[in-house]
Design a protein around this motif. Structure first.
Motif, PDB file in Angstrom:
ATOM      1  N   LEU A  91       0.830  -1.199   0.000  1.00 50.82           N
ATOM      2  CA  LEU A  91       0.000   0.000   0.000  1.00 50.82           C
ATOM      3  C   LEU A  91       0.870   1.257   0.000  1.00 50.82           C
ATOM      4  O   LEU A  91       2.090   1.184   0.095  1.00 50.82           O
ATOM      5  CB  LEU A  91      -0.930  -0.018   1.207  1.00 50.82           C
ATOM      6  CG  LEU A  91      -1.786  -1.278   1.364  1.00 50.82           C
ATOM      7  CD1 LEU A  91      -2.699  -1.169   2.577  1.00 50.82           C
ATOM      8  CD2 LEU A  91      -2.591  -1.552   0.100  1.00 50.82           C
ATOM      9  N   ALA A  92       0.223   2.419  -0.102  1.00 46.24           N
ATOM     10  CA  ALA A  92       0.939   3.680  -0.270  1.00 46.24           C
ATOM     11  C   ALA A  92       1.849   4.006   0.910  1.00 46.24           C
ATOM     12  O   ALA A  92       2.868   4.670   0.742  1.00 46.24           O
ATOM     13  CB  ALA A  92      -0.069   4.811  -0.481  1.00 46.24           C
ATOM     14  N   ASP A  93       1.495   3.556   2.119  1.00 50.29           N
ATOM     15  CA  ASP A  93       2.300   3.867   3.302  1.00 50.29           C
ATOM     16  C   ASP A  93       3.330   2.797   3.618  1.00 50.29           C
ATOM     17  O   ASP A  93       3.989   2.860   4.653  1.00 50.29           O
ATOM     18  CB  ASP A  93       1.385   4.066   4.513  1.00 50.29           C
ATOM     19  CG  ASP A  93       0.618   2.800   4.869  1.00 50.29           C
ATOM     20  OD1 ASP A  93       0.581   1.883   4.020  1.00 50.29           O
ATOM     21  OD2 ASP A  93       0.050   2.728   5.975  1.00 50.29           O
ATOM     22  N   GLY A  94       3.474   1.793   2.756  1.00 49.74           N
ATOM     23  CA  GLY A  94       4.426   0.710   2.990  1.00 49.74           C
ATOM     24  C   GLY A  94       3.825  -0.499   3.658  1.00 49.74           C
ATOM     25  O   GLY A  94       4.497  -1.529   3.792  1.00 49.74           O
ATOM     26  N   SER A  95       2.561  -0.415   4.105  1.00 48.02           N
ATOM     27  CA  SER A  95       1.884  -1.593   4.654  1.00 48.02           C
ATOM     28  C   SER A  95       1.699  -2.625   3.551  1.00 48.02           C
ATOM     29  O   SER A  95       1.616  -2.278   2.368  1.00 48.02           O
ATOM     30  CB  SER A  95       0.514  -1.204   5.230  1.00 48.02           C
ATOM     31  OG  SER A  95       0.634  -0.245   6.258  1.00 48.02           O
ATOM     32  N   THR A  96       1.633  -3.897   3.939  1.00 45.68           N
ATOM     33  CA  THR A  96       1.405  -4.955   2.957  1.00 45.68           C
ATOM     34  C   THR A  96       0.178  -5.769   3.343  1.00 45.68           C
ATOM     35  O   THR A  96      -0.158  -5.888   4.532  1.00 45.68           O
ATOM     36  CB  THR A  96       2.619  -5.897   2.842  1.00 45.68           C
ATOM     37  OG1 THR A  96       2.861  -6.504   4.118  1.00 45.68           O
ATOM     38  CG2 THR A  96       3.857  -5.136   2.398  1.00 45.68           C
ATOM     39  N   VAL A  97      -0.483  -6.320   2.335  1.00 38.82           N
ATOM     40  CA  VAL A  97      -1.648  -7.178   2.550  1.00 38.82           C
ATOM     41  C   VAL A  97      -1.503  -8.401   1.655  1.00 38.82           C
ATOM     42  O   VAL A  97      -1.290  -8.268   0.448  1.00 38.82           O
ATOM     43  CB  VAL A  97      -2.968  -6.456   2.227  1.00 38.82           C
ATOM     44  CG1 VAL A  97      -4.154  -7.344   2.609  1.00 38.82           C
ATOM     45  CG2 VAL A  97      -3.063  -5.120   2.940  1.00 38.82           C
TER      46      VAL A  97
END
Length: 284
Positions: A91-97
């Motif tokens: 994601l844009a903030d570096g989080s991953t899913v």
């Protein structure tokens, strides 16, 4: 202010001199002529006094347009997988899913919020810490609130299951103020609008991302739904009372037919394959 100071000042003394001069030249002025001169004086003073106000309002009005704040941009993204397909997105903030098969997920990022909605399936979230923007996930009848943590959400027809791998998570049934806080190494589930008390599990053991499932008292119809995400042969949802049978144990998920046959031997049902679909039937 400059316009006001440069204008000639009309005093009472000057007005009196003007009246005397006019009287000498033209004779005595009538009362109406005197009143007319006084009205002209007041109008001139009022025009000069209001000029800087009008200018000030002009600049204030212009400033309200020039400096008008714009709405913060909102970013919305949709992710989806088919049965048998898995993927991981950043994601844009570096989080991953990480998305399991047959999963749909909506992500909405704005200046002050990070929101996600698990519409179907299962997803593992590894969320970057941001105290100013909590990460909120809506899944079925549950809402999960985090700052920065790692957790798994599994949405089926009858429940939303949560397992926390790092940090802590607020886990609330939608529409009720009473939820639970689930910490690393614990899991919970929302069923029928109630969040179950957290219970321990071992986060080191492999999970669905490595082809394993820990049923932990899961309903058989929920297990069938999860296995159906693996793709290949389809599995029909069992009817009651078989559907609500609870299953315990850790199993491999790469061969659903073998797993269901093994469980069926203990619960009294058989697995029948008809036209590419597995059906669970109670033995007579």
């Amino acid at each position: 202010m400059t316009a006001a100071s440069s204008a000639p000042s009309v005093s009472e003394a000057a007005l009196a001199d003007a009246l005397q001069t006019a009287a000498k030249r033209c004779g005595r002025l009538s009362d109406e002529q005197v009143r007319s001169l006084r009205r002209r004086r007041r109008s001139a003073i009022a025009a000069v006094a209001t000029a800087p106000v009008a200018i000030a309002l002009l600049f204030v009005g212009a400033g309200s347009f020039v400096g008008k704040p714009t709405a913060a941009p909102v970013s919305t993204r949709m992710f989806a997988t088919r049965a048998g397909e898995r993927t991981t997105v950043t994601l844009a903030d570096g989080s991953t899913v990480s998305l399991n098969g047959a999963t749909r997920l909506r992500i909405v990022y704005a200046d002050r919020q990070r929101r996600a909605e698990l519409l179907a399936g299962q997803a593992f979230f590894d969320v970057q810490h941001d105290v100013s923007r909590p990460f909120v996930v809506r899944a079925g009848a549950s809402e999960t609130r985090v700052l920065g943590t790692a957790f798994d959400l599994d949405l089926t027809r009858t429940q939303v299951a949560l397992a926390v791998y790092r940090g802590a998570v607020g886990f609330d049934p939608v529409g009720t103020p009473r939820g639970v806080v689930v910490r690393a190494g614990y899991r919970s589930a929302v069923r029928g609008g109630v969040a179950a008390a957290p219970t321990r599990f071992d986060p080191v053991l492999p999970d669905w991302r490595k082809g394993w499932i820990d049923t932990a008292g899961m309903r058989l119809d929920d297990l069938v739904e999860i296995l159906d995400r693996q793709g290949g042969v389809r599995i029909a949802r069992p009817a009651e009372p078989l559907a609500s049978t609870t299953v315990f144990g850790r199993f491999r998920t790469d061969h659903p037919d073998r797993l269901l046959n093994a469980i069926g031997s203990g619960f009294g049902f058989t697995v029948i394959q008809r036209q590419g679909t597995l059906t669970l039937e109670t033995a007579h």
